[in-house]
Design a protein around this motif. Structure first.
Motif, PDB file in Angstrom:
ATOM      1  N   SER A  64     -13.827  52.252 138.179  1.00 41.47           N
ATOM      2  CA  SER A  64     -15.248  52.307 137.811  1.00 41.47           C
ATOM      3  C   SER A  64     -16.009  51.037 138.193  1.00 41.47           C
ATOM      4  N   THR A  65     -15.288  49.930 138.415  1.00 43.72           N
ATOM      5  CA  THR A  65     -15.955  48.682 138.800  1.00 43.72           C
ATOM      6  C   THR A  65     -16.121  48.538 140.309  1.00 43.72           C
ATOM      7  N   HIS A  67     -13.508  48.458 142.537  1.00 42.73           N
ATOM      8  CA  HIS A  67     -12.311  47.921 143.196  1.00 42.73           C
ATOM      9  C   HIS A  67     -11.480  49.066 143.764  1.00 42.73           C
TER      10      HIS A  67
END
Length: 81
Positions: A64-65, A67
């Motif tokens: 979700s970030t 990455h």
């Protein structure tokens, strides 16, 4: 004198044999040409945030970030410090 002629004959036969093997089954003596058209478009590569492995983006997992990871297991472990 006969030995020299025999030796030269063997050298010539060896050269013909070596060149014949190099040409392959087609006998043309030329290497196969690469296709002129592109087989596929270049793929975007991403780096796993956990182990650093580079892999195609289509095979990677994103969290979700934002990455990218090489597997679900590395996604669950999170990015390396």
């Amino acid at each position: 004198m006969a030995r020299i002629v025999l030796l030269l004959g063997l050298v010539v036969l060896a050269l013909f044999w070596a060149l014949g093997r190099r040409r392959g089954p087609t006998g043309s003596g030329r290497s196969p040409q690469a296709p002129t058209g592109r087989a596929s478009e270049p793929r975007t590569m991403v780096r796993c945030a956990r182990c650093g492995l580079h892999l195609p983006q289509t095979e990677a997992v994103q969290d979700s970030t934002g990455h990218w990871f090489c597997s679900e297991a590395h996604r669950a472990q999170g990015a390396a410090e």
